[in-house]
Scaffold this active site. Structure first.
Site, PDB file in Angstrom:
ATOM      1  N   TRP A 134       0.742  -1.066   0.235  1.00 19.46           N
ATOM      2  CA  TRP A 134      -0.109   0.241  -0.252  1.00 19.46           C
ATOM      3  C   TRP A 134       1.083   1.451   0.348  1.00 19.46           C
ATOM      4  CZ3 TRP A 134       1.484   2.815   4.279  1.00 19.46           C
ATOM      5  CH2 TRP A 134       1.888   1.841   5.221  1.00 19.46           C
ATOM      6  N   ASN A 135       1.972   1.168   0.480  1.00 15.32           N
ATOM      7  CA  ASN A 135       3.522   2.270   0.848  1.00 15.32           C
ATOM      8  C   ASN A 135       3.409   2.941  -1.114  1.00 15.32           C
ATOM      9  OD1 ASN A 135       4.564   0.271  -0.569  1.00 15.32           O
ATOM     10  ND2 ASN A 135       5.664   1.503   1.163  1.00 15.32           N
ATOM     11  N   LYS A 164      -1.640  -8.292  -6.994  1.00 13.20           N
ATOM     12  CA  LYS A 164      -3.071  -8.567  -6.156  1.00 13.20           C
ATOM     13  C   LYS A 164      -2.510  -7.457  -5.492  1.00 13.20           C
ATOM     14  CE  LYS A 164      -4.796  -9.504  -2.152  1.00 13.20           C
ATOM     15  NZ  LYS A 164      -4.635  -8.175  -1.648  1.00 13.20           N
ATOM     16  N   PRO A 165      -3.202  -6.255  -5.025  1.00  7.18           N
ATOM     17  CA  PRO A 165      -2.881  -4.906  -4.812  1.00  7.18           C
ATOM     18  C   PRO A 165      -3.166  -4.818  -3.214  1.00  7.18           C
ATOM     19  CG  PRO A 165      -4.715  -4.865  -6.139  1.00  7.18           C
ATOM     20  CD  PRO A 165      -4.447  -5.998  -6.371  1.00  7.18           C
ATOM     21  N   ALA A 166      -2.364  -4.305  -1.988  1.00  4.47           N
ATOM     22  CA  ALA A 166      -3.141  -4.021  -0.777  1.00  4.47           C
ATOM     23  C   ALA A 166      -4.485  -3.835  -1.391  1.00  4.47           C
ATOM     24  CB  ALA A 166      -2.353  -3.664  -0.060  1.00  4.47           C
ATOM     25  N   GLY A 191       6.953  -6.268   0.691  1.00  2.00           N
ATOM     26  CA  GLY A 191       5.775  -5.988   1.627  1.00  2.00           C
ATOM     27  C   GLY A 191       7.503  -6.687   2.914  1.00  2.00           C
ATOM     28  N   SER A 192       6.482  -7.071   3.863  1.00  2.00           N
ATOM     29  CA  SER A 192       6.901  -7.233   5.304  1.00  2.00           C
ATOM     30  C   SER A 192       7.672  -8.440   5.035  1.00  2.00           C
ATOM     31  CB  SER A 192       5.732  -7.563   6.795  1.00  2.00           C
ATOM     32  OG  SER A 192       5.127  -8.757   6.428  1.00  2.00           O
ATOM     33  N   GLU A 221      10.781  -8.628  -1.870  1.00  2.00           N
ATOM     34  CA  GLU A 221      11.676  -6.944  -1.301  1.00  2.00           C
ATOM     35  C   GLU A 221      10.804  -7.309  -0.042  1.00  2.00           C
ATOM     36  OE1 GLU A 221      11.630  -3.366  -0.864  1.00  2.00           O
ATOM     37  OE2 GLU A 221      10.849  -2.195  -2.772  1.00  2.00           O
ATOM     38  N   LEU A 222      11.671  -7.074   0.882  1.00  2.00           N
ATOM     39  CA  LEU A 222      11.060  -7.522   1.831  1.00  2.00           C
ATOM     40  C   LEU A 222      11.449  -6.152   3.466  1.00  2.00           C
ATOM     41  CD1 LEU A 222      11.427 -11.138   2.476  1.00  2.00           C
ATOM     42  CD2 LEU A 222       9.927 -10.014   1.498  1.00  2.00           C
TER      43      LEU A 222
END
Ligand code: SIN
Length: 491
Positions: A165-166, A189-191, A243-244, A265-266
């Site tokens: 989402w950022n 799949k978007p946030a 994401g995380s 990419e975490l």
């Protein structure tokens, strides 16, 4: 399945987004479970859209559509694929103001920053349109007199892109562009917080004339179910995720059975080091842009600011003075520099980190006004931060600048590397010999030297250690979507 006037009143091209999934070239505005979810503006709480809440069934349909479209898309000439991407790039630039307003509305970042993101995303589309025609193979002298060896590169197939989402536009653009350039097809799949920017990209791709099934978007709140289907479905060849680290590990486990390729990419925990010979004003400027971009909600934000003891007090004073000029607020209002955080959980996390820092003896100074609205968090300076605080170990993802004091180069390199993360690091120094040594010693995938801004489509973005693997952007980024095939010919 509606867009509200809180959204459409702000757009000049109201058809730029549709409130549903995009599957096989059709807009799916009806969830099989009859469910919808709301997308709200984090600055005002206003509902912007109600979107069909898709899940496993729709994901499977999208994968089937991408799988059916892939051979035809890969069979086009590289130039034909590049031309489509160039058309998309043109449409993104032409519609940049609407795309930016949409982004500000759903994500909260100020309009100027949102427009910067749209152009950043568009730059990836343009870059990989150009790279599409340079996917070169190789010839290798044979190992025997009658042998000829060639290496060709082919698209991996259908790729699942799971985006955060950022940066709802640019993170999708920089995965989508290399995938499509080489002949892969995509299920995105978007946030759930920010699906509108991805749906707008799908709309522009429809207008650009991409064949049905080449790009599919599955919006939904059940990220676990959609992710599971993307990871487990044998028709998907690769997953790219931003994401995380925790979610990344779950996806890696789910992909293990299919030995699926991945790009990850975490999370980050970026050190920002100001050495004793730094240009102090430049370092303060760099810390401001690195720390407060997107209200501190980027994976490459300065997370731990280490300042040499000789400069510590002066740096803190100058940083506080700059921070006083930041203006929090609704990103569509003039002069706003800093938007809200994305949700209540983000606020709670920042508050918990600051409470812990305070208990461990740090001084916390909230700087500037906090406007009405639950999701605004005041820009905050933390002095006297130390390594035993959670703020030193965890990604803050908020507008909080903790300052740590150090004495020697060896000490600060050890502190900077004392984390499981390794995405971005920054340092300011003028001694050229130190510049090389520090750059080589830092265990990070990206190093900003005398600059706080490192993001560009022409350079490889990605981390080491638990910040992930794979690279996005640049000539390296395209390799993540290609298989190498070795041909051995006996003559
Ligand atoms: C991120 O936060 O993951 C990306 C930031 C960037 O591309 O600059």
């Amino acid at each position: 399945m509606t867009l509200t006037s809180a959204l459409t009143d702000k757009l000049s091209e109201k058809r730029i987004v549709v409130a549903g999934g995009f599957i096989g070239g059709k807009w799916n505005t009806v969830s099989s479970r009859g469910k919808v979810f709301r997308v709200a503006n984090p600055a005002t709480g206003e509902v912007l859209a109600q979107i069909s809440d898709l899940s496993t069934h729709a994901t499977r349909e999208a994968i089937d559509a991408a799988h059916a479209a892939q051979p035809g898309w890969a069979a086009l000439s590289a130039k034909a694929r590049a031309d489509k991407l160039k058309a998309l790039h043109r449409l993104m630039v032409e519609n940049a103001n609407d795309l930016a307003r949409l982004l500000t509305l759903e994500q909260g970042k100020p309009f100027a920053e949102a427009k910067g993101e749209i152009l950043y995303g568009a730059a990836y589309i343009e870059w990989f349109a150009e790279e599409a025609r340079r996917v070169y193979g190789d010839t290798i002298p044979g190992h025997q007199a009658d042998k000829r060896i060639m290496v060709i590169k082919q698209p991996v197939g259908v790729v699942g892109l799971i985006t955060p989402w950022n940066f709802p536009n640019a993170m999708l653009a920089r995965k989508l562009a290399p995938a499509l350039a080489v002949g892969c097809t995509v299920v995105a799949k978007p946030a759930a917080e920010t699906p509108l920017s991805a749906l707008a990209i799908a709309r522009l791709m429809e207008w650009a004339g991409f064949p049905p099934g080449v790009f599919n978007v599955v919006p939904g709140t059940d990220a676990a179910a959609i992710g599971q289907e993307l990871c487990a479905n044998p028709k998907v060849a690769k997953i790219s995720f931003t994401g995380s680290t925790n979610v990344g590990k779950i996806l890696m486990r789910q992909c293990a059975d299919g030995v699926k390729r991945m790009s990850m990419e975490l999370g980050g925990n970026a050190p920002f080091i100001v050495f004793e010979d730094a240009d102090l004003d430049a370092a303060v400027e760099g810390a401001m842009v690195s720390k407060f971009r997107n209200a501190g909600q980027t994976c490459v934000c300065a997370n731990r600011i280490y300042v040499h003891a000789d400069l510590y007090d002066a740096f803190a004073e100058k940083l506080a003075a700059k921070m006083e000029k930041l203006r929090l607020g609704n990103g569509l209002e003039k002069d706003v520099t800093t938007g809200p955080l994305i949700n209540e959980k983000a606020i709670e996390k920042v508050e918990a980190l600051l409470a812990d820092a305070s208990e461990h003896g740090a001084r916390i100074s909230a700087i500037g006004d906090r406007p009405e609205g639950a999701l605004f968090y005041p820009t905050t300076l933390v002095t006297g931060a130390t390594g035993d605080m959670r703020i030193a170990r965890e990604e803050i993802f908020g507008p909080v600048a903790p300052l740590f004091r150090f004495e020697t180069t060896e000490e600060v390199i050890a502190l900077a590397n004392a984390t499981e993360f390794g995405l971005a690091a920054y340092f300011y120094a003028r001694d050229i010999s130190k510049v090389y040594k520090v750059a080589e010693a830092l265990e990070y995938g990206i190093i900003g030297i005398n600059t706080g801004i490192i993001s560009t489509e022409v350079a490889p973005f990605g981390g080491v250690k638990q910040s992930g693997f794979g690279r996005e952007g640049s000539k390296y980024g395209i390799e993540d979507y290609l298989d190498i095939k070795y041909l051995c010919l006996s003559v």
